[in-house]
Write an enzyme that holds these catalytic residues in place. Sequence first.
Site, PDB file in Angstrom:
ATOM      1  N   GLU A 190     -10.626  -7.314   2.392  1.00  0.00           N
ATOM      2  CA  GLU A 190     -11.893  -7.839   2.913  1.00  0.00           C
ATOM      3  C   GLU A 190     -11.741  -8.293   4.376  1.00  0.00           C
ATOM      4  OE1 GLU A 190     -14.869  -7.767   2.381  1.00  0.00           O
ATOM      5  OE2 GLU A 190     -15.761  -9.486   3.364  1.00  0.00           O
ATOM      6  N   HIS A 222       6.198   1.377   2.298  1.00  0.00           N
ATOM      7  CA  HIS A 222       5.952   2.732   1.778  1.00  0.00           C
ATOM      8  C   HIS A 222       5.121   3.572   2.744  1.00  0.00           C
ATOM      9  CE1 HIS A 222       7.835   1.659  -1.985  1.00  0.00           C
ATOM     10  NE2 HIS A 222       7.129   0.528  -1.964  1.00  0.00           N
ATOM     11  N   GLU A 242     -15.540  -3.868  11.107  1.00  0.00           N
ATOM     12  CA  GLU A 242     -16.987  -3.634  11.215  1.00  0.00           C
ATOM     13  C   GLU A 242     -17.622  -4.393  12.371  1.00  0.00           C
ATOM     14  OE1 GLU A 242     -19.691  -4.639   7.968  1.00  0.00           O
ATOM     15  OE2 GLU A 242     -18.372  -6.223   7.312  1.00  0.00           O
ATOM     16  N   ARG A 256     -31.347  -5.484   9.190  1.00  0.00           N
ATOM     17  CA  ARG A 256     -30.952  -4.385   8.301  1.00  0.00           C
ATOM     18  C   ARG A 256     -30.212  -3.286   9.068  1.00  0.00           C
ATOM     19  NH1 ARG A 256     -34.642  -4.080   3.578  1.00  0.00           N
ATOM     20  NH2 ARG A 256     -34.184  -1.880   3.501  1.00  0.00           N
TER      21      ARG A 256
HETATM   22  C1  AGP Z   1     -20.146  -6.017   4.361  1.00  0.00           C
HETATM   23  O1  AGP Z   1     -19.754  -6.759   5.441  1.00  0.00           O
HETATM   24  C2  AGP Z   1     -20.771  -4.749   4.609  1.00  0.00           C
HETATM   25  N1  AGP Z   1     -21.689  -4.761   5.658  1.00  0.00           N
HETATM   26  C3  AGP Z   1     -21.015  -3.822   3.440  1.00  0.00           C
HETATM   27  O2  AGP Z   1     -19.752  -3.396   3.046  1.00  0.00           O
HETATM   28  C4  AGP Z   1     -21.779  -4.323   2.187  1.00  0.00           C
HETATM   29  O3  AGP Z   1     -21.044  -5.290   1.522  1.00  0.00           O
HETATM   30  C5  AGP Z   1     -22.089  -3.127   1.282  1.00  0.00           C
HETATM   31  O4  AGP Z   1     -22.902  -2.216   1.973  1.00  0.00           O
HETATM   32  C6  AGP Z   1     -22.758  -3.514  -0.018  1.00  0.00           C
HETATM   33  O5  AGP Z   1     -23.978  -4.140   0.190  1.00  0.00           O
HETATM   34  P1  AGP Z   1     -24.688  -4.941  -0.957  1.00  0.00           P
HETATM   35  O6  AGP Z   1     -23.844  -6.130  -1.264  1.00  0.00           O
HETATM   36  O7  AGP Z   1     -26.021  -5.318  -0.400  1.00  0.00           O
HETATM   37  O8  AGP Z   1     -24.801  -4.039  -2.134  1.00  0.00           O
END
Ligand code: AGP
Length: 615
Positions: free
Chosen positions: A488, A511, A495, A27
């Site tokens: 994406e 642009h 990240e 997490r």
């Molecule tokens: C994705 O790679 C991310 N770590 C993050 O954007 C994630 O998708 C976002 O926090 C939403 O999480 P969820 O799907 O658990 O709601």
Amino acid sequence: MCGIVGYLGPQNGINIVLEGLRRLEYRGYDSAGISVLGANGRLAVFKKAGKLENLRNIVSEIHPTSNTTIGHTRWATHGEVNDTNAHPHISDSMAVDDEYSIAIVHNGIIENAPILKKELIDSGINFKSQTDSEVFLGLLLHELYQAKSSKKADYMQAILNAFKRIKGNSAFVIQTTDDNTLYALKKGAPLVCGTNQRSRELFVSSDPYALVGMADKVFFPDDGILCVLNRQNSQIRFFDLEGRPSSKVASRDQEISMQVSEKGAFEHYMLKEIFEQPERIRTLSNYYLHGNGQLLLQKIAHHHPKQIHISACGTAWHAGLVIKNFLERFNRIPCVIELASEFRYKNPILSPEDLAIFISQSGETADTLAALDLCLEQKIKTLAIVNVEGSTLHRNANESLLIQAGMEIGVASTKAFTLQALTGRMFGDVIQSKKINSAIFDKFNLLADRIEELLRSADQIQAIAEEIYNYKGFIFTGRGDDFPVALEGALKLKEIAYVHAEGYAAGELKHGPIALIDEMMVNLAIVTPKLYEKTVSNIQEIKARRGIIVTIGPANDHHLQEISNYYIPMNYEGLDELIPLYANVVSQLFSYYVAKFKGTDIDKPRNLAKSVTVE
Ligand code: AGP
């Protein structure tokens, strides 16, 4: 975000709690701690900034034992990352006579902490940390001392009173010197309790995953429900904020299908999860075509919304963009998509015939849940596209479609994205024809085959990443259906590899962003049959400015291959609207390998959390 694990039972709870915390490492966290009841009848805490390993090291030197233990992994919000700010927070030396010994762990944010802290300091409470969490402990002590003066000191009442004073979303677990009891309660943050009647053990956590194989029954309390876990009778009792017994708790047997996920032969969870995609796509098809999912689909087939609103965050929002394209193209239903963090504060225009779709891997993302609540309050029909069964989103939305991705541990979401988008496509197909069509699942399975082929040649993507991972920046481009996967791809790369990356609609480059292009900039161009010539022209524009071109393009396209510095040939045949999901797997692998060459912490990238339970 923060992880919580608590244990009461006949065993020494330390290793059980540490194992639970290990499972919650995915997490995201920056420090960890546990509290135990010492032989002197007072609580003691062990806590350390950094990896769980640091905590393990101090615990293994001291070998504490305790039948009742709470543990925490912290993801800093208020106060820097250090040992003092780590949880649990303990009441020692917070009040003059130290009569009480209490430890708390917290997940969330106490929004009115500064005001409360000032008030508590004025009333004689001392604070040791910079956290908002310690304010709850201060409130609790204050309540206990006040009640004591009227000879009515009672932990339960003090906890309820303290809880009523805080603002914001939070979950707490409270340990006292009573070795038989733990208290837990929450508002707008995940909390689950568990029991194992055979072993007479009780658990509490922020995530049911921590309890897999330990608890055989799990309970999901509503907001504002106090859970009192009692070791003597191995039972959990639930009370409302007025202290009356309450039944506002959902329960279920712990999912056998929810296996503890291990990396196996893979170096990282992220790579394992990328490689799992073909299998999970086939699982999704089977579940909805032949399995229990049929019932869910039949239930939603009646939908004919005038307009659809989609809300989600991060990668799930990108999946929402893909789904919007599907719904507008095949269903001709107008779709409005908003980041959940924007939707919740913008007074959205909703009407009773609308449907609101919420997409989330974890089902616990604070902003997405707040957006859901807003729609529920306005009586708008809600549908969740979600991975984690039993999560708040899954339980609270009017209807839910489970994406069947299995546990996703890597902070970077990969397989969940693909399965969210496919679930959205399936939803559109069912509401269009009012029945379950096998043709759509045949197409999903074709996508699974193609991804499988692509994964067999992952080495070619690794080789490209090895040559260019040190370049200055990366621009992912795609047009139309491919634009969401350009976004994406860029998110994935930044990240986990910590490099600057952006996703652009290819036609937008001129642009503004084209000013960035030079011989140290890379353009990952997603070229698919739709708008082919236009996208190729955009590549030429970058090439003319000496940018490095990596093309994801049709196999046997010699012209495109010639103008590209690197070429990843794709077999798009028969995939039609699913092409972006196929091309996206290249970006997933590319990001993974760039991160690997850069030596970053791929599964737990800095500053990030898998489940974002604060806004
Ligand atoms: C994705 O790679 C991310 N770590 C993050 O954007 C994630 O998708 C976002 O926090 C939403 O999480 P969820 O799907 O658990 O709601």
